[in-house]
Write a protein that holds these residues in place. Structure first.
Motif, PDB file in Angstrom:
ATOM      1  N   LYS A 190     -18.984   5.935   2.764  1.00 40.93           N
ATOM      2  CA  LYS A 190     -19.744   5.221   1.735  1.00 40.93           C
ATOM      3  C   LYS A 190     -19.361   5.727   0.351  1.00 40.93           C
ATOM      4  CE  LYS A 190     -23.793   4.358   4.674  1.00 40.93           C
ATOM      5  NZ  LYS A 190     -25.195   4.767   4.965  1.00 40.93           N
ATOM      6  N   ARG A 191     -19.160   7.037   0.233  1.00 41.30           N
ATOM      7  CA  ARG A 191     -18.779   7.597  -1.064  1.00 41.30           C
ATOM      8  C   ARG A 191     -17.355   7.215  -1.439  1.00 41.30           C
ATOM      9  NH1 ARG A 191     -19.111  13.397  -0.195  1.00 41.30           N
ATOM     10  NH2 ARG A 191     -20.115  13.097   1.807  1.00 41.30           N
ATOM     11  N   LEU A 192     -16.434   7.340  -0.472  1.00 42.01           N
ATOM     12  CA  LEU A 192     -15.026   7.030  -0.749  1.00 42.01           C
ATOM     13  C   LEU A 192     -14.764   5.556  -1.018  1.00 42.01           C
ATOM     14  CD1 LEU A 192     -13.118   9.292   1.817  1.00 42.01           C
ATOM     15  CD2 LEU A 192     -13.412   9.647  -0.640  1.00 42.01           C
ATOM     16  N   SER A 193     -15.573   4.685  -0.438  1.00 42.48           N
ATOM     17  CA  SER A 193     -15.320   3.251  -0.612  1.00 42.48           C
ATOM     18  C   SER A 193     -15.362   2.819  -2.079  1.00 42.48           C
ATOM     19  CB  SER A 193     -16.324   2.434   0.206  1.00 42.48           C
ATOM     20  OG  SER A 193     -17.627   2.655  -0.263  1.00 42.48           O
ATOM     21  N   SER A 194     -16.099   3.559  -2.899  1.00 42.75           N
ATOM     22  CA  SER A 194     -16.178   3.197  -4.326  1.00 42.75           C
ATOM     23  C   SER A 194     -14.873   3.505  -5.051  1.00 42.75           C
ATOM     24  CB  SER A 194     -17.333   3.952  -4.995  1.00 42.75           C
ATOM     25  OG  SER A 194     -17.086   5.334  -4.998  1.00 42.75           O
ATOM     26  N   ARG A 195     -14.009   4.282  -4.408  1.00 40.58           N
ATOM     27  CA  ARG A 195     -12.739   4.645  -5.047  1.00 40.58           C
ATOM     28  C   ARG A 195     -11.600   3.692  -4.697  1.00 40.58           C
ATOM     29  NH1 ARG A 195     -11.517  11.021  -4.252  1.00 40.58           N
ATOM     30  NH2 ARG A 195     -13.642  11.811  -4.042  1.00 40.58           N
ATOM     31  N   VAL A 196     -11.865   2.769  -3.792  1.00 41.88           N
ATOM     32  CA  VAL A 196     -10.813   1.834  -3.391  1.00 41.88           C
ATOM     33  C   VAL A 196     -10.447   0.883  -4.523  1.00 41.88           C
ATOM     34  CG1 VAL A 196     -10.228  -0.078  -1.847  1.00 41.88           C
ATOM     35  CG2 VAL A 196     -11.469   1.909  -0.956  1.00 41.88           C
ATOM     36  N   SER A 197      -9.150   0.756  -4.756  1.00 41.93           N
ATOM     37  CA  SER A 197      -8.670  -0.153  -5.808  1.00 41.93           C
ATOM     38  C   SER A 197      -8.043  -1.390  -5.181  1.00 41.93           C
ATOM     39  CB  SER A 197      -7.619   0.559  -6.669  1.00 41.93           C
ATOM     40  OG  SER A 197      -6.961  -0.395  -7.492  1.00 41.93           O
ATOM     41  N   GLY A 198      -8.329  -2.533  -5.768  1.00 41.40           N
ATOM     42  CA  GLY A 198      -7.758  -3.780  -5.254  1.00 41.40           C
ATOM     43  C   GLY A 198      -6.663  -4.280  -6.184  1.00 41.40           C
ATOM     44  N   ARG A 199      -6.199  -3.394  -7.037  1.00 42.22           N
ATOM     45  CA  ARG A 199      -5.153  -3.763  -8.017  1.00 42.22           C
ATOM     46  C   ARG A 199      -3.768  -3.301  -7.627  1.00 42.22           C
ATOM     47  NH1 ARG A 199      -7.229  -6.870  -8.362  1.00 42.22           N
ATOM     48  NH2 ARG A 199      -9.032  -7.513  -9.559  1.00 42.22           N
ATOM     49  N   TRP A 200      -2.840  -4.242  -7.663  1.00 38.72           N
ATOM     50  CA  TRP A 200      -1.430  -3.943  -7.357  1.00 38.72           C
ATOM     51  C   TRP A 200      -0.771  -3.684  -8.696  1.00 38.72           C
ATOM     52  CZ3 TRP A 200       1.958  -2.588  -3.888  1.00 38.72           C
ATOM     53  CH2 TRP A 200       3.315  -2.882  -4.043  1.00 38.72           C
ATOM     54  N   ASP A 201      -0.032  -2.597  -8.829  1.00 38.73           N
ATOM     55  CA  ASP A 201       0.570  -2.263 -10.123  1.00 38.73           C
ATOM     56  C   ASP A 201       1.894  -2.944 -10.417  1.00 38.73           C
ATOM     57  OD1 ASP A 201       2.392  -0.883  -8.568  1.00 38.73           O
ATOM     58  OD2 ASP A 201       1.596   1.107  -9.044  1.00 38.73           O
ATOM     59  N   GLY A 202       2.337  -3.817  -9.530  1.00 37.54           N
ATOM     60  CA  GLY A 202       3.567  -4.543  -9.791  1.00 37.54           C
ATOM     61  C   GLY A 202       4.844  -3.775  -9.543  1.00 37.54           C
ATOM     62  N   ARG A 203       4.735  -2.633  -8.921  1.00 37.79           N
ATOM     63  CA  ARG A 203       5.916  -1.797  -8.656  1.00 37.79           C
ATOM     64  C   ARG A 203       6.987  -2.513  -7.829  1.00 37.79           C
ATOM     65  NH1 ARG A 203       2.254   2.464  -6.463  1.00 37.79           N
ATOM     66  NH2 ARG A 203       3.931   3.767  -5.719  1.00 37.79           N
ATOM     67  N   LYS A 204       8.221  -2.054  -8.004  1.00 33.47           N
ATOM     68  CA  LYS A 204       9.331  -2.597  -7.229  1.00 33.47           C
ATOM     69  C   LYS A 204       9.303  -1.844  -5.905  1.00 33.47           C
ATOM     70  CE  LYS A 204      10.456  -5.324 -10.387  1.00 33.47           C
ATOM     71  NZ  LYS A 204       9.983  -6.727 -10.231  1.00 33.47           N
ATOM     72  N   VAL A 205       9.354  -2.573  -4.810  1.00 36.25           N
ATOM     73  CA  VAL A 205       9.294  -1.943  -3.496  1.00 36.25           C
ATOM     74  C   VAL A 205      10.661  -1.905  -2.809  1.00 36.25           C
ATOM     75  CG1 VAL A 205       8.297  -2.124  -1.183  1.00 36.25           C
ATOM     76  CG2 VAL A 205       6.888  -2.585  -3.203  1.00 36.25           C
ATOM     77  N   GLY A 206      11.146  -0.688  -2.625  1.00 31.71           N
ATOM     78  CA  GLY A 206      12.441  -0.526  -1.970  1.00 31.71           C
ATOM     79  C   GLY A 206      12.292   0.194  -0.631  1.00 31.71           C
ATOM     80  N   MET A 207      11.175   0.921  -0.495  1.00 28.37           N
ATOM     81  CA  MET A 207      10.946   1.682   0.729  1.00 28.37           C
ATOM     82  C   MET A 207       9.510   1.468   1.228  1.00 28.37           C
ATOM     83  SD  MET A 207      13.656   3.444   1.617  1.00 28.37           S
ATOM     84  CE  MET A 207      15.254   3.464   0.802  1.00 28.37           C
ATOM     85  N   ILE A 208       9.377   1.042   2.470  1.00 33.02           N
ATOM     86  CA  ILE A 208       8.061   0.825   3.058  1.00 33.02           C
ATOM     87  C   ILE A 208       7.878   1.752   4.261  1.00 33.02           C
ATOM     88  CG2 ILE A 208       6.579  -0.801   4.300  1.00 33.02           C
ATOM     89  CD1 ILE A 208       7.761  -3.050   2.665  1.00 33.02           C
ATOM     90  N   ALA A 209       6.765   2.471   4.283  1.00 36.45           N
ATOM     91  CA  ALA A 209       6.483   3.378   5.399  1.00 36.45           C
ATOM     92  C   ALA A 209       5.436   2.757   6.318  1.00 36.45           C
ATOM     93  CB  ALA A 209       5.976   4.718   4.857  1.00 36.45           C
ATOM     94  N   ALA A 210       5.332   3.291   7.512  1.00 42.07           N
ATOM     95  CA  ALA A 210       4.313   2.838   8.460  1.00 42.07           C
ATOM     96  C   ALA A 210       3.915   4.044   9.296  1.00 42.07           C
ATOM     97  CB  ALA A 210       4.859   1.735   9.366  1.00 42.07           C
ATOM     98  N   ALA A 211       2.639   4.099   9.642  1.00 42.25           N
ATOM     99  CA  ALA A 211       2.141   5.218  10.451  1.00 42.25           C
ATOM    100  C   ALA A 211       1.489   4.699  11.722  1.00 42.25           C
ATOM    101  CB  ALA A 211       1.123   6.015   9.632  1.00 42.25           C
ATOM    102  N   ASP A 212       1.641   5.466  12.783  1.00 41.87           N
ATOM    103  CA  ASP A 212       0.978   5.102  14.044  1.00 41.87           C
ATOM    104  C   ASP A 212       0.729   6.383  14.829  1.00 41.87           C
ATOM    105  OD1 ASP A 212      -0.137   3.337  15.883  1.00 41.87           O
ATOM    106  OD2 ASP A 212       1.691   3.240  17.074  1.00 41.87           O
ATOM    107  N   VAL A 213      -0.321   6.378  15.646  1.00 40.91           N
ATOM    108  CA  VAL A 213      -0.641   7.558  16.442  1.00 40.91           C
ATOM    109  C   VAL A 213      -0.775   7.166  17.906  1.00 40.91           C
ATOM    110  CG1 VAL A 213      -2.256   9.474  16.764  1.00 40.91           C
ATOM    111  CG2 VAL A 213      -1.895   8.523  14.477  1.00 40.91           C
ATOM    112  N   HIS A 214      -0.179   7.982  18.743  1.00 42.11           N
ATOM    113  CA  HIS A 214      -0.175   7.733  20.180  1.00 42.11           C
ATOM    114  C   HIS A 214      -0.886   8.921  20.835  1.00 42.11           C
ATOM    115  CE1 HIS A 214       1.391   6.075  23.891  1.00 42.11           C
ATOM    116  NE2 HIS A 214       1.957   7.217  24.221  1.00 42.11           N
TER     117      HIS A 214
END
Length: 211
Positions: free
Chosen positions: A12-36
């Motif tokens: 509940k406390r952290l949710s107020s820190r979520v930003s819905g704004r994209w800064d327009g950065r150029k994306v050259g590298m995309i990461a992904a995480a997964d747990v098994h």
DNA sequence: GCGACAG
DNA sequence: ATCTTGTCGC
């Protein structure tokens, strides 16, 4: 040890820190995480980095740690973020964006794992889950690219049910942190030209030992 | 009180 | 997530 009720208060406390704004950065590298979870209290986290828009594997990290929190719907991040952060320490490539096999804002308290991890790492994140958790929606059309909004009880749009392949079950997309709904959908579609699951997540899933 | 419930 | 191979269908 953090208890479930403490975890909920933290969300509940952290949710107020979520930003819905994209800064327009150029994306050259995309990461992904997964747990098994191989068994007997072991958590195997995988992090992969894919080039964009080429979608070629650039780096892959796999790390085992002990499982410290049970799976509780709505509290997934408390179980999976610790092992992901351990793997993150070994990552050499700096990604511009991170995909999570989870929801972002489409969560009871607006803080799915994608949002929680985004705040923790200070990085834009996108939640792309294989099934529904929270919110109301109608089935999208059957063609690739068709989608329908996921709304909370007040009618606010918190996610999107997106068809990445014609005639195949849709995926559940929601912004994690530092990104908006429209941009999230753009990246998911750009990363899933051939399969239902976006390439970064498919490769992370495979690296973690499931595929 | 009764369902729903990411991985 | 996990227990688990081949098989039916587009």
């Amino acid at each position: 040890m953090v208890t479930p009720s403490e975890a909920i208060e933290l969300q509940k406390r952290l949710s107020s820190r979520v930003s819905g704004r994209w800064d327009g950065r150029k994306v050259g590298m995309i990461a992904a995480a997964d747990v098994h979870f191989p068994g007997r209290g072991i958590s195997r986290a995988a992090l992969v980095v894919i080039s964009f828009p080429g979608l070629e594997l650039v780096e892959s990290i796999v790390r085992d740690t002990g499982t410290s929190f049970p799976y509780i719907p709505g509290l997934l991040s408390f179980r999976e973020i610790p092992p992901i952060l351990e793997a993150w320490k070994d990552l050499r490539t700096a990604p511009d964006l991170l995909f999570c096999d989870s929801h972002g804002t489409a969560h009871p308290r607006g803080l799915g794992m994608a949002s929680h991890l985004g705040i923790t790492l200070g990085l834009p994140t996108i939640g792309c889950a294989k099934s529904h958790l929270f919110g109301k929606y109608e089935q999208p059309g059957r063609e690739r690219g068709e989608r329908s909004p996921v709304k909370d009880r007040s009618g606010r749009i918190i996610g999107s049910v997106l068809r990445t392949r014609t005639g195949v079950r849709p995926v559940y997309v929601s912004p994690g942190h530092m990104i908006d709904m429209r941009t999230s959908i753009r990246f998911v579609m750009a990363c899933a030209p051939r399969f239902r699951i976006p390439v970064p997540l498919r490769m992370a899933h495979q690296a973690a030992g499931s595929g």
